[in-house]
Design a protein around this motif. Structure first.
Motif, PDB file in Angstrom:
ATOM      1  N   LEU A 194      33.497  -7.156   1.313  1.00 56.57           N
ATOM      2  CA  LEU A 194      34.383  -8.224   1.542  1.00 56.57           C
ATOM      3  C   LEU A 194      35.678  -7.824   1.572  1.00 56.57           C
ATOM      4  CD1 LEU A 194      34.218 -11.256   2.918  1.00 56.57           C
ATOM      5  CD2 LEU A 194      34.028 -12.061   0.693  1.00 56.57           C
ATOM      6  N   PRO A 195      36.265  -7.354   0.335  1.00 56.82           N
ATOM      7  CA  PRO A 195      37.661  -7.313   0.190  1.00 56.82           C
ATOM      8  C   PRO A 195      38.630  -6.654   1.361  1.00 56.82           C
ATOM      9  CG  PRO A 195      36.635  -6.618  -1.749  1.00 56.82           C
ATOM     10  CD  PRO A 195      35.450  -7.031  -0.742  1.00 56.82           C
ATOM     11  N   PRO A 196      38.023  -5.692   2.074  1.00 55.94           N
ATOM     12  CA  PRO A 196      38.891  -5.392   3.177  1.00 55.94           C
ATOM     13  C   PRO A 196      39.352  -6.517   4.293  1.00 55.94           C
ATOM     14  CG  PRO A 196      37.460  -3.615   2.697  1.00 55.94           C
ATOM     15  CD  PRO A 196      37.005  -4.945   2.006  1.00 55.94           C
ATOM     16  N   TYR A 197      38.013  -7.212   4.468  1.00 54.99           N
ATOM     17  CA  TYR A 197      38.260  -8.114   5.502  1.00 54.99           C
ATOM     18  C   TYR A 197      39.094  -9.499   4.856  1.00 54.99           C
ATOM     19  CZ  TYR A 197      34.390  -6.490   8.118  1.00 54.99           C
ATOM     20  OH  TYR A 197      33.642  -5.883   8.931  1.00 54.99           O
ATOM     21  N   ASN A 232      40.105 -22.306   2.173  1.00 56.65           N
ATOM     22  CA  ASN A 232      38.760 -22.529   2.813  1.00 56.65           C
ATOM     23  C   ASN A 232      37.692 -21.439   2.195  1.00 56.65           C
ATOM     24  OD1 ASN A 232      39.191 -24.923   4.169  1.00 56.65           O
ATOM     25  ND2 ASN A 232      39.823 -23.839   6.065  1.00 56.65           N
ATOM     26  N   HIS A 233      38.179 -20.358   2.123  1.00 53.28           N
ATOM     27  CA  HIS A 233      37.350 -19.244   1.690  1.00 53.28           C
ATOM     28  C   HIS A 233      37.256 -18.943   0.206  1.00 53.28           C
ATOM     29  CE1 HIS A 233      38.108 -16.757   5.889  1.00 53.28           C
ATOM     30  NE2 HIS A 233      37.756 -17.945   6.020  1.00 53.28           N
ATOM     31  N   LYS A 234      38.164 -18.995  -0.448  1.00 47.93           N
ATOM     32  CA  LYS A 234      38.104 -18.628  -1.744  1.00 47.93           C
ATOM     33  C   LYS A 234      38.295 -20.149  -2.706  1.00 47.93           C
ATOM     34  CE  LYS A 234      38.228 -14.784  -0.707  1.00 47.93           C
ATOM     35  NZ  LYS A 234      36.846 -14.139  -0.620  1.00 47.93           N
ATOM     36  N   VAL A 235      38.911 -21.051  -2.424  1.00 48.63           N
ATOM     37  CA  VAL A 235      38.955 -22.134  -3.493  1.00 48.63           C
ATOM     38  C   VAL A 235      37.728 -23.026  -3.034  1.00 48.63           C
ATOM     39  CG1 VAL A 235      40.374 -24.210  -4.201  1.00 48.63           C
ATOM     40  CG2 VAL A 235      41.499 -22.219  -3.654  1.00 48.63           C
ATOM     41  N   PHE A 236      37.665 -23.436  -1.774  1.00 47.40           N
ATOM     42  CA  PHE A 236      36.440 -24.588  -1.536  1.00 47.40           C
ATOM     43  C   PHE A 236      35.206 -23.705  -1.305  1.00 47.40           C
ATOM     44  CE2 PHE A 236      39.782 -27.575   0.329  1.00 47.40           C
ATOM     45  CZ  PHE A 236      40.070 -28.117  -0.732  1.00 47.40           C
ATOM     46  N   GLN A 237      35.205 -22.229  -1.081  1.00 46.22           N
ATOM     47  CA  GLN A 237      34.262 -21.378  -0.774  1.00 46.22           C
ATOM     48  C   GLN A 237      33.322 -21.866   0.435  1.00 46.22           C
ATOM     49  OE1 GLN A 237      32.281 -20.336  -4.564  1.00 46.22           O
ATOM     50  NE2 GLN A 237      34.142 -19.183  -5.078  1.00 46.22           N
ATOM     51  N   LEU A 238      33.771 -22.549   1.151  1.00 49.85           N
ATOM     52  CA  LEU A 238      33.183 -23.247   2.422  1.00 49.85           C
ATOM     53  C   LEU A 238      32.283 -21.929   3.392  1.00 49.85           C
ATOM     54  CD1 LEU A 238      35.830 -25.842   4.099  1.00 49.85           C
ATOM     55  CD2 LEU A 238      33.838 -26.135   2.502  1.00 49.85           C
ATOM     56  N   HIS A 239      32.862 -20.907   3.612  1.00 50.83           N
ATOM     57  CA  HIS A 239      32.149 -19.703   4.106  1.00 50.83           C
ATOM     58  C   HIS A 239      33.067 -18.615   3.637  1.00 50.83           C
ATOM     59  CE1 HIS A 239      35.363 -21.413   6.883  1.00 50.83           C
ATOM     60  NE2 HIS A 239      35.712 -19.778   7.090  1.00 50.83           N
ATOM     61  N   GLN A 240      32.724 -17.292   4.007  1.00 52.77           N
ATOM     62  CA  GLN A 240      33.489 -16.206   3.884  1.00 52.77           C
ATOM     63  C   GLN A 240      33.593 -15.911   5.569  1.00 52.77           C
ATOM     64  OE1 GLN A 240      34.695 -14.815   0.994  1.00 52.77           O
ATOM     65  NE2 GLN A 240      33.565 -16.518   0.005  1.00 52.77           N
ATOM     66  N   ILE A 241      34.489 -14.762   5.450  1.00 48.84           N
ATOM     67  CA  ILE A 241      34.946 -14.102   6.743  1.00 48.84           C
ATOM     68  C   ILE A 241      33.662 -13.646   7.541  1.00 48.84           C
ATOM     69  CG2 ILE A 241      36.326 -12.621   8.231  1.00 48.84           C
ATOM     70  CD1 ILE A 241      38.432 -13.000   5.847  1.00 48.84           C
ATOM     71  N   ARG A 242      32.763 -12.904   6.618  1.00 52.29           N
ATOM     72  CA  ARG A 242      31.674 -12.056   7.176  1.00 52.29           C
ATOM     73  C   ARG A 242      30.894 -11.753   5.960  1.00 52.29           C
ATOM     74  NH1 ARG A 242      31.629  -6.575  10.797  1.00 52.29           N
ATOM     75  NH2 ARG A 242      29.325  -6.890  11.167  1.00 52.29           N
TER      76      ARG A 242
END
Length: 153
Positions: free
Chosen positions: A121-124, A106-116
Motif C-alpha cells: 500500500l505505501p507506494p499507492y 477518508n483513507h487514513k483517519v476514517f479508514q473508509l477504504h484503501q486505494i487498493r
C-alpha cells in the motif's frame, strides 16, 4: 449612453471552480477506481451491496456539486463578472483538496477504504497524496498569480 463594466466576481469565480474541481475529482475517483478498476468502494467495511450504495451516494453528491458549480458559472457568465484566472485557480484547488482529503482523511483517519487491496500500500498512498498536494500547489500558484495581476495597477 455608456455602460459601466461589471467588476469581476473573484469570490464567485473561485467558488465555482472549487466546487467543480471537487466534483470532477470525486467523479474521476468514483468512475476510474470504483467502477472501471474495481479497486474499492467508498465504504468497504460491509457487504458489496452497501459498498455499491455508498458509491451511488458519492456519485449523486458529485453530480449535485457539478450542477451547482455550473449554475454558479452560468450566473457569472450571464452577469459578465466571470474572472477566468480565479476560476482556474479554484478548479485546481478543488481537485487537490478532494484528492488530499480522500487520501488522508477518508483513507487514513476514517479508514473508509484503501486505494487498493492486496498490494503493498505505501507506494499507492504516496502517489495518491503527492498528486493531490501537487494539484493544490498548482492551484495556490495560480491563485497567487491571479491576485497579483488583479491587484497590480
Amino acid at each position: 449612453m455608456t455602460t459601466v463594466a461589471a467588476q469581476p466576481d473573484v469570490r464567485g469565480s473561485r467558488r465555482s471552480g472549487l466546487l467543480l474541481g471537487v466534483a470532477f475529482m470525486a467523479g474521476l475517483d468514483e468512475i476510474v477506481f470504483h467502477q472501471v478498476l474495481g479497486w474499492h468502494h467508498f465504504y468497504d467495511h460491509s457487504t458489496s451491496a452497501i459498498g455499491l450504495l455508498s458509491d451511488g451516494l458519492l456519485h449523486a453528491a458529485e453530480l449535485m456539486a457539478i450542477v451547482a458549480g455550473i449554475f454558479l458559472l452560468a450566473d457569472l457568465l450571464r452577469a459578465r463578472t466571470f474572472a477566468t484566472a480565479f476560476f482556474w485557480a479554484g478548479l485546481f484547488l478543488g481537485l487537490g483538496s478532494f484528492q488530499l482529503f480522500d487520501g488522508l482523511i477518508n483513507h487514513k483517519v476514517f479508514q473508509l477504504h484503501q486505494i487498493r487491496y492486496n498490494v503493498m500500500l505505501p507506494p499507492y498512498d504516496v502517489v495518491w497524496n503527492v498528486v493531490g498536494f501537487l494539484l493544490l500547489v498548482i492551484g495556490a500558484g495560480m491563485y497567487r498569480r491571479a491576485s497579483q495581476t488583479t491587484l497590480s495597477p
